[in-house]
Write an enzyme that holds these catalytic residues in place. Structure first.
Site, short mmCIF file in Angstrom:
data_model
loop_
_atom_site.label_atom_id
_atom_site.label_comp_id
_atom_site.label_asym_id
_atom_site.label_seq_id
_atom_site.Cartn_x
_atom_site.Cartn_y
_atom_site.Cartn_z
N THR A 137 0.67 -1.19 0.12
CA THR A 137 -0.01 0.02 -0.09
C THR A 137 0.68 1.24 -0.05
OG1 THR A 137 -0.09 0.22 2.32
CG2 THR A 137 -1.70 -1.24 1.42
N ASP A 138 0.29 2.34 -0.42
CA ASP A 138 0.95 3.67 -0.30
C ASP A 138 0.07 4.62 0.47
OD1 ASP A 138 -1.11 4.55 -2.13
OD2 ASP A 138 0.47 4.57 -3.54
N GLN A 139 0.44 5.94 0.64
CA GLN A 139 -0.38 6.87 1.46
C GLN A 139 -1.54 7.16 0.87
OE1 GLN A 139 2.83 9.93 1.94
NE2 GLN A 139 1.56 11.28 0.88
N GLY A 184 -3.64 4.97 0.69
CA GLY A 184 -4.64 3.90 1.26
C GLY A 184 -4.82 2.85 0.35
#
Lengths: 138, 138, 138, 138
Positions: free
Chosen positions: A15-17, A19
Site C-alpha cells: 500500500t501507499d499513502q 491507502g
C-alpha cells in the site's frame, strides 16, 4: 485460450499513502501470474534460467480501473495474448473478490542468452515451449 | 515543452537475479521524475494531497531498451506529453551515463477527491496548475 | 571514526497506508549508505562483485524513533561500528531535516565467494580493504 | 504458545543480483506472517486501522542463515514472543522446503492513535486483544 488464475493476498507493504496498492506492485503481480501460467503448462522458468536463457520484459502496459486494498485477496488472470515464435505477449486481468476488475495489462517478452543478452528464437531453441505456446495462445 | 531531469542512483535492492534493474522499478523512477517536474514548475504534490486531492495513475506504459545496472547513475527525463484540463499524461525517458536510452514510458493521471476518489476537473479546481500545464505541455 | 553522509529523498512508493515510510525501506536506505561509504573510502562494491566476491548481510537491526514522510529529504549516516578481519558491522542513523533521528540501526556482513557462498577472510583476501577498515572503524 | 504458519512463494522481483532473495524482503514476509497470526486468533488488523488504531514497528531484528531463492516456497512461522499489555514482540522463523532455517527474526510493536501517533495501552483500549495475547504468548 488457456487462462491461469493466481490468488494474491494484498500485503501491507504494497500500500501507499493513498491507502491503496501502489501502482508499481501490479507489475510484480503480473510476473507472479506469468510464473504460474508457465508452471501450469508444464515448464519451469527457474530451470530455463539455470540453463542460460532469460526472458526479459520488452514492453509493459497497465490500465488501472479500481484500487485494490490491504486485507483483500485478488485473482490475477494470465494468458498468452500473442506469440509468433520469437516474442510472447501475456495478457493480465486483476479481479477482486466482488468481481470488479482492478487492472488490465499486457507484457511483451523475448528470450535472450544469459551471457550476452543476445535474442534467440523460441521456435528454434525451445521447440517444446514453442509447441505449447502455439496451442494455448489466444 | 519543459523537460525536467532527475538523477537516480541505481540501488542494489533494485536489481534482480538477471543482474539488471528489475523492470518494476522504472515505474517508481517515473514517479520520482514526476515529483521533481511538479516541484520545478512551482507546485508541491505532498501539499496538494494534504489539501485533499490525489492524482492516481490511470494508465502506464514502459518500453525497455537497454538494462540499467547497479553502480550506475541514470537520468530520468520527464515532461507533460498531453494535457486537456482533466487528464495529464507525462512522458519519460531514462538515459544512462553513456547516453543510451534505457527505457521510454508514459503515465496518465486524473485528479480525485481523497475521501471519495471522485474525479475533479483540474481546470476548474486547480486553475493555477491548469495555467502552467497549458504552458509547458508538449 | 569516519562517517559517510547520504542524502535520500523519500519516494512516494516508499510510503504505506499509515502515511509514513514503510519500515522495510530503511533497510534499503542503509544499503545505499553502505555503498556510499565504500565509495568514499576509495573502493567499489560493484567491482568487488564483478571479481567474484559478495558481501551478504548476516544480521540486521533497526530501531524506529520518528517516521519519515513523502516529500522529505533525510540523511543516512553510515560508519564502521565493528571490524575484526572477517566480519564488518556498519552503524546507521537516519536524520530528518529538523535534526530528528528517524531510525538507528546496524548491519553485519561477511565476505563470500560468488560461486560457492563460502566465507573468506577479508584480512587475507582483500588486504587493501582490511587496512582501510582498520583505520576508519569506530 | 500459538505458532502461525504462512506459505510464501518467492517472487522473481524479490531476488537481487546475488541470485538470492534481497534481505529487505524478509521484513515484508514477517509482516505477512503477523497479518496471518492476527487473523488466525480471530482479529483483523485492517479493521483495527479503520477504527483509528495503528500498530507501527518500533524495533526489528533479522538473522540471515541460508538464502531463499526464486521458485521456492518457504514457510514463515510467527508467534508472540513477548507481551506486557503495552508492547508486543513477535518472533519469526522462515523455513525452506528442505527444513533449513533461512532466517530468524523479531519485531516489536506498540499501538498508537491514527491521528496523533500517541501510544495507547492495549490492555485498556483493546481488552479483547489483551486477553488473547496473554493466552497465546510464549
Amino acid at each position: 485460450m488457456f487462462i491461469s488464475e493466481t490468488k494474491v493476498e494484498v500485503r501491507y507493504a504494497e500500500t501507499d499513502q493513498m491507502g491503496i496498492v501502489h501502482h508499481s506492485n501490479y507489475v510484480v503481480w503480473f510476473e507472479l501470474g506469468r510464473t504460474h501460467l508457465i508452471k501450469e503448462i508444464g515448464f519451469n522458468y527457474a530451470e530455463m534460467e539455470a540453463e542460460g536463457i532469460l526472458s526479459p520484459v520488452t514492453d509493459i502496459q497497465v490500465s488501472y480501473k479500481h484500487p485494490a486494498t490491504y486485507g483483500e485477496e485478488v485473482i490475477v488472470k494470465t494468458w498468452v495474448e500473442r506469440y509468433d515464435g520469437i516474442r510472447v505477449a501475456y495478457g493480465y486481468e486483476v479481479i477482486n473478490s466482488k468481481g470488479q476488475i482492478c487492472v488490465t495489462g499486457e507484457s511483451s517478452h523475448c528470450c535472450v542468452k544469459k551471457d550476452t543478452f543476445r535474442p534467440i528464437s523460441i521456435k528454434k531453441q525451445l521447440p517444446e515451449w514453442h509447441e505449447v505456446y502455439e496451442k494455448i495462445k489466444k
